[in-house]
Design a protein around this motif. Structure first.
Motif, PDB file in Angstrom:
ATOM      1  N   TRP A   1       0.836  -1.213   0.000  1.00  0.00           N
ATOM      2  CA  TRP A   1       0.000   0.000   0.000  1.00  0.00           C
ATOM      3  C   TRP A   1       0.863   1.252   0.000  1.00  0.00           C
TER       4      TRP A   1
ATOM      5  N   TYR B   1       3.161   6.446  -1.048  1.00  0.00           N
ATOM      6  CA  TYR B   1       3.881   7.477  -0.289  1.00  0.00           C
ATOM      7  C   TYR B   1       5.299   7.687  -0.788  1.00  0.00           C
TER       8      TYR B   1
ATOM      9  N   LEU C   1      13.362   8.147   2.697  1.00  0.00           N
ATOM     10  CA  LEU C   1      12.664   8.896   1.646  1.00  0.00           C
ATOM     11  C   LEU C   1      13.433  10.186   1.368  1.00  0.00           C
TER      12      LEU C   1
ATOM     13  N   VAL D   1       0.134   0.910  15.667  1.00  0.00           N
ATOM     14  CA  VAL D   1       0.034   1.352  17.055  1.00  0.00           C
ATOM     15  C   VAL D   1      -0.861   0.400  17.836  1.00  0.00           C
TER      16      VAL D   1
HETATM   17  C1  AAO Z   1       8.578   1.872   3.292  1.00  0.00           C
HETATM   18  C2  AAO Z   1       9.281   0.791   4.100  1.00  0.00           C
HETATM   19  C3  AAO Z   1      10.583   1.325   4.674  1.00  0.00           C
HETATM   20  C4  AAO Z   1      11.466   1.880   3.566  1.00  0.00           C
HETATM   21  C5  AAO Z   1      10.694   2.933   2.797  1.00  0.00           C
HETATM   22  C6  AAO Z   1      11.471   3.507   1.629  1.00  0.00           C
HETATM   23  O1  AAO Z   1       8.425   0.357   5.147  1.00  0.00           O
HETATM   24  O2  AAO Z   1      11.255   0.267   5.339  1.00  0.00           O
HETATM   25  O3  AAO Z   1      12.639   2.459   4.104  1.00  0.00           O
HETATM   26  O4  AAO Z   1       9.486   2.356   2.299  1.00  0.00           O
HETATM   27  O5  AAO Z   1      11.756   2.524   0.709  1.00  0.00           O
HETATM   28  C7  AAO Z   1       4.398   4.788   4.731  1.00  0.00           C
HETATM   29  C8  AAO Z   1       4.713   3.487   5.466  1.00  0.00           C
HETATM   30  C9  AAO Z   1       6.188   3.171   5.474  1.00  0.00           C
HETATM   31  C10 AAO Z   1       6.776   3.250   4.077  1.00  0.00           C
HETATM   32  C11 AAO Z   1       6.534   4.664   3.577  1.00  0.00           C
HETATM   33  C12 AAO Z   1       7.091   4.915   2.188  1.00  0.00           C
HETATM   34  O6  AAO Z   1       4.225   3.589   6.800  1.00  0.00           O
HETATM   35  O7  AAO Z   1       6.351   1.850   5.981  1.00  0.00           O
HETATM   36  O8  AAO Z   1       8.178   2.965   4.135  1.00  0.00           O
HETATM   37  O9  AAO Z   1       5.102   4.880   3.512  1.00  0.00           O
HETATM   38  O10 AAO Z   1       6.561   4.016   1.275  1.00  0.00           O
HETATM   39  C13 AAO Z   1       6.604   9.025  11.385  1.00  0.00           C
HETATM   40  C14 AAO Z   1       6.232  10.292  10.641  1.00  0.00           C
HETATM   41  C15 AAO Z   1       4.852  10.226  10.047  1.00  0.00           C
HETATM   42  C16 AAO Z   1       4.671   8.958   9.212  1.00  0.00           C
HETATM   43  C17 AAO Z   1       4.971   7.770  10.113  1.00  0.00           C
HETATM   44  C18 AAO Z   1       4.839   6.449   9.356  1.00  0.00           C
HETATM   45  O11 AAO Z   1       6.345  11.394  11.525  1.00  0.00           O
HETATM   46  O12 AAO Z   1       4.673  11.355   9.210  1.00  0.00           O
HETATM   47  O13 AAO Z   1       6.322   7.875  10.609  1.00  0.00           O
HETATM   48  N1  AAO Z   1       3.335   8.874   8.628  1.00  0.00           N
HETATM   49  C19 AAO Z   1       3.110   9.248   7.197  1.00  0.00           C
HETATM   50  C20 AAO Z   1       2.107   8.344   6.522  1.00  0.00           C
HETATM   51  C21 AAO Z   1       2.705   6.965   6.344  1.00  0.00           C
HETATM   52  C22 AAO Z   1       3.866   7.048   5.362  1.00  0.00           C
HETATM   53  C23 AAO Z   1       4.665   8.278   5.517  1.00  0.00           C
HETATM   54  C24 AAO Z   1       4.335   9.295   6.389  1.00  0.00           C
HETATM   55  C25 AAO Z   1       5.757   8.492   4.554  1.00  0.00           C
HETATM   56  O14 AAO Z   1       0.892   8.372   7.196  1.00  0.00           O
HETATM   57  O15 AAO Z   1       1.753   6.027   5.922  1.00  0.00           O
HETATM   58  O16 AAO Z   1       4.732   5.899   5.549  1.00  0.00           O
HETATM   59  O17 AAO Z   1       5.149   9.140   3.433  1.00  0.00           O
HETATM   60  C26 AAO Z   1       6.753   8.341  16.614  1.00  0.00           C
HETATM   61  C27 AAO Z   1       6.878   9.744  16.075  1.00  0.00           C
HETATM   62  C28 AAO Z   1       6.161   9.886  14.758  1.00  0.00           C
HETATM   63  C29 AAO Z   1       6.651   8.827  13.800  1.00  0.00           C
HETATM   64  C30 AAO Z   1       6.445   7.428  14.423  1.00  0.00           C
HETATM   65  C31 AAO Z   1       6.894   6.308  13.511  1.00  0.00           C
HETATM   66  O18 AAO Z   1       5.362   8.106  16.906  1.00  0.00           O
HETATM   67  O19 AAO Z   1       6.335  10.641  17.016  1.00  0.00           O
HETATM   68  O20 AAO Z   1       6.414  11.154  14.203  1.00  0.00           O
HETATM   69  O21 AAO Z   1       5.855   8.925  12.595  1.00  0.00           O
HETATM   70  O22 AAO Z   1       7.160   7.380  15.647  1.00  0.00           O
HETATM   71  O23 AAO Z   1       8.254   6.363  13.343  1.00  0.00           O
HETATM   72  C32 AAO Z   1       3.289   6.278  20.025  1.00  0.00           C
HETATM   73  C33 AAO Z   1       4.150   7.489  20.360  1.00  0.00           C
HETATM   74  C34 AAO Z   1       4.513   8.266  19.120  1.00  0.00           C
HETATM   75  C35 AAO Z   1       5.109   7.352  18.094  1.00  0.00           C
HETATM   76  C36 AAO Z   1       4.130   6.222  17.770  1.00  0.00           C
HETATM   77  C37 AAO Z   1       4.758   5.216  16.808  1.00  0.00           C
HETATM   78  O24 AAO Z   1       2.003   6.696  19.686  1.00  0.00           O
HETATM   79  O25 AAO Z   1       3.423   8.339  21.222  1.00  0.00           O
HETATM   80  O26 AAO Z   1       5.451   9.254  19.434  1.00  0.00           O
HETATM   81  O27 AAO Z   1       3.804   5.509  18.954  1.00  0.00           O
HETATM   82  O28 AAO Z   1       3.785   4.634  16.021  1.00  0.00           O
END
Ligand code: AAO
Length: 452
Positions: free
Chosen positions: A54, A58, A154, A281
Motif C-alpha cells: 500500500w 507514499y 525517503l 500502534v
Molecule cells: C517503506 C518501508 C521502509 C522503507 C521505505 C522507503 O516500510 O522500510 O525504508 O518504504 O523505501 C508509509 C509506510 C512506510 C513506508 C513509507 C514509504 O508507513 O512503511 O516505508 O510509507 O513508502 C513518522 C512520521 C509520520 C509517518 C509515520 C509512518 O512522523 O509522518 O512515521 N506517517 C506518514 C504516513 C505513512 C507514510 C509516511 C508518512 C511516509 O501516514 O503512511 O509511511 O510518506 C513516533 C513519532 C512519529 C513517527 C512514528 C513512527 O510516533 O512521534 O512522528 O511517525 O514514531 O516512526 C506512540 C508514540 C509516538 C510514536 C508512535 C509510533 O504513539 O506516542 O510518538 O507511537 O507509532
C-alpha cells in the motif's frame, strides 16, 4: 489564501483508503452523499514507485496524476461525480519527500527516476543530506534532524528552497484545477510550519488543510505549532478513546477534548484509527474490534470535539499488504465486505453521521454515567446517545433526553428513511424522558433528523 475549514453541518470525512477512482466516484453517489458525509479523503494520486505494498503511494516519482488507483481522467471524473453528490474531496498529498529507493527505477506511469533525481522536477540540489548515517532521522528528540534528515530513507525535499516550494505548489494547484477541496499534508512534522505556510501562500485558491503531525511525548516538534496553517491531526484522541473502552472508564469521557491537553477544538482533526495507527500502534481500536469499534465511532460522531474522519479499510493481516489488485498491481474496484471492510457503511457508523449532522452546533447537556462503562448525554435539544459498554444489559431505566416529545428512530439499530424506521422506535414523553433497555456492549441513539 486562508484555509477553508469544514463548515456547515456536513463535515464528516470518510477516508476511502486505497480505493480506486471509479469506486470512490460511485461511493460518493450511492453512499457518502445520501448518508450525509461531507468529504471523502482519497489516497495519494500522484505517480509512485512500483510494487504491491500500500505504501508505494507514499513514494512519489512524479506529479503526474496517474497511479494504481487510476488515471488523471478517472480522477477528474471522480471529483466531478463526488461534487455532484454533495461530497467534497480531500487529497492525501505527499510533499515532504520523493522515493525511498536507493537504486531508482521506473515509476507506475513510466517515468524514470533516481533516488535524488526526478527528471524535469527535482535534481540532487533539491534534497537535504543531513549527514547522519544514511542521512536517516535517528532521533525524534532532535528538531533539526526530524526536518532535515530522511524519514525511512525517503529523499527529503528542501522545502526551504523557493524552487521546491513553487514546484510543490504547482502540483497542489494542479489538483485545485481539477476541483479538489482540501489537502491532507503527509509527514507535516518533517517540514517546518513556516515552509508549509510559504507553500500555502502560493496556492491559487483557498483549500481545507489538515496536517499530519503525530504527537510524541517529549518531542520538540508538536502538533500545536502547525495550527496557524490549518487543522492538525490529534493522534492522542484515538489512543485515549481506545484506552477508555479497553482498560479504563467511559465515565472519564465527560470532558473529552481540550481538557485532556489536546489541540483546540477548532483546529483538531480526529479519528478512532487511521491507516497508520490501525497497523502500527497497539491498543487502537480498528475494524478488527467489531462492535466496540462501531461504538467508539458512534461516540466520536456524537461528541463535539474536532473534525471527524471515519476510516474505511481493506481487510489485512500483513502490515505491508496492498489492497485487492490485479496481476499488475492495479487496484481492483471495491467490493464492500469482501476484501474491504467498508466501516463507513456499517449501520451504526453511517447512521451516526446523520446524528452528527442533525446535532451540529448544539452543546452537551444531561451527562449521565454510572461511574464505569455506561454513559449518556444530550446534544441539547437535538439528539441523545447512551452507550452501555458494560458486560451486562441495563434494563428498565429511563433517560432524560430533553428532546421534543415524539417518536424517534433508534439509529443504532435501525435506519430512518422516507419517514420510517427499519428498527426500534423510541418514544420521548412530554417531559423529555424515554425508557429503553440497552444490551451489553450496545447503545441507543435518537435525534431530531430521524423523528417519525
Ligand atoms: C517503506 C518501508 C521502509 C522503507 C521505505 C522507503 O516500510 O522500510 O525504508 O518504504 O523505501 C508509509 C509506510 C512506510 C513506508 C513509507 C514509504 O508507513 O512503511 O516505508 O510509507 O513508502 C513518522 C512520521 C509520520 C509517518 C509515520 C509512518 O512522523 O509522518 O512515521 N506517517 C506518514 C504516513 C505513512 C507514510 C509516511 C508518512 C511516509 O501516514 O503512511 O509511511 O510518506 C513516533 C513519532 C512519529 C513517527 C512514528 C513512527 O510516533 O512521534 O512522528 O511517525 O514514531 O516512526 C506512540 C508514540 C509516538 C510514536 C508512535 C509510533 O504513539 O506516542 O510518538 O507511537 O507509532
Amino acid at each position: 489564501p486562508a484555509a477553508a475549514a469544514p463548515s456547515g453541518t456536513k463535515t464528516v470525512i470518510a477516508n476511502l483508503f486505497e480505493w480506486n477512482w471509479p469506486s470512490v466516484a460511485s461511493e460518493c453517489t450511492n453512499v457518502l452523499g445520501p448518508k450525509g458525509y461531507g468529504y471523502v479523503q482519497v489516497s495519494p494520486p500522484q505517480e509512485h514507485v512500483r510494487g504491491n505494498q500500500w505504501w508505494v503511494a507514499y513514494q512519489p516519482v512524479s506529479y503526474r496524476i496517474e497511479s494504481r488507483k487510476g488515471t488523471r481522467a478517472q480522477f477528474q471524473s471522480m471529483v466531478n461525480t463526488c461534487h455532484a453528490a454533495g461530497v467534497k474531496v480531500i487529497v492525501d498529498t505527499v510533499i515532504n519527500h520523493m522515493s525511498g529507493q536507493d537504486a531508482g527505477g521506473t515509476g507506475w506511469a513510466g517515468s524514470s527516476y533516481g533516488h535524488y533525481n526526478y527528471p524535469g522536477i527535482y535534481q540532487s540540489q533539491d534534497f537535504h543530506y543531513c549527514g547522519t548515517s544514511g542521512n536517516e532521522i535517528t532521533s525524534y528528540y532532535d528538531r533539526w534532524q526530524v526536518q532535515n534528515c530522511e524519514l525511512v530513507n525517503l529523499s527529503d525535499l528542501k522545502t526551504e528552497s523557493d524552487y521546491v516550494r513553487s514546484r510543490i505548489a504547482a502540483y497542489m494547484n494542479d489538483l485545485l484545477s481539477l476541483g479538489v477541496d482540501g489537502f491532507r499534508l503527509d509527514a507535516s512534522k518533517h517540514m517546518p510550519a513556516a515552509d508549509i505556510a510559504a507553500i500555502k501562500g502560493k496556492l491559487s485558491r483557498s483549500a481545507y488543510i489538515v496536517q499530519e503531525v503525530i504527537y510524541g511525548a517529549g518531542e520538540p516538534i508538536g502538533p500545536g505549532e502547525y495550527t496557524g496553517n490549518g487543522d492538525v491531526h490529534e493522534f492522542r484522541y484515538g489512543k485515549d478513546l481506545a484506552r477508555m473502552f479497553n482498560n479504563e472508564r467511559l465515565a472519564y469521557l465527560r470532558n473529552f477534548g481540550e481538557a485532556w491537553g489536546y489541540l483546540p477544538n477548532s483546529k483538531a482533526a480526529v479519528f478512532v484509527d487511521n491507516h497508520d495507527t490501525q497497523r502500527d500502534v497497539g491498543g487502537v481500536l480498528t475494524y478488527k474490534n467489531g462492535r466496540t469499534y462501531a461504538l467508539a465511532n458512534a461516540f466520536m460522531l456524537a461528541w463535539p470535539y474536532g473534525s471527524k474522519t471515519v476510516q474505511s479499510s481493506y481487510t489485512f493481516s500483513n502490515r505491508d499488504a496492498g489492497p485487492p489488485s490485479d496481476a499488475n498491481n492495479k487496484t481492483l474496484n471495491t467490493t464492500c465486505f469482501s476484501g474491504w471492510e467498508c466501516e463507513h457503511r456499517w449501520q451504526v457508523i453511517a447512521n451516526m453521521v446523520g446524528f452528527h449532522n442533525a446535532t451540529q452546533g448544539a452543546g452537551v447537556s444531561n451527562w449521565y454515567d454510572n461511574g464505569y462503562q455506561h454513559i449518556a448525554f444530550s446534544r441539547t435539544g437535538k439528539g441523545y446517545l447512551s452507550v452501555n459498554d458494560e458486560n451486562f444489559a441495563i434494563n428498565g431505566r429511563s433517560y432524560y433526553a430533553g428532546l421534543p416529545a415524539g417518536r424517534y428512530c433508534d439509529v443504532i439499530h435501525g435506519t430512518f428513511s422516507n419517514g420510517s424506521c427499519s428498527g426500534p422506535v423510541i418514544t420521548v414523553d412530554s417531559a423529555g424522558w424515554f425508557a429503553a433497555n440497552i444490551p451489553a456492549h450496545d447503545a441507543v441513539a435518537i435525534h431530531v433528523g430521524a423523528k417519525l
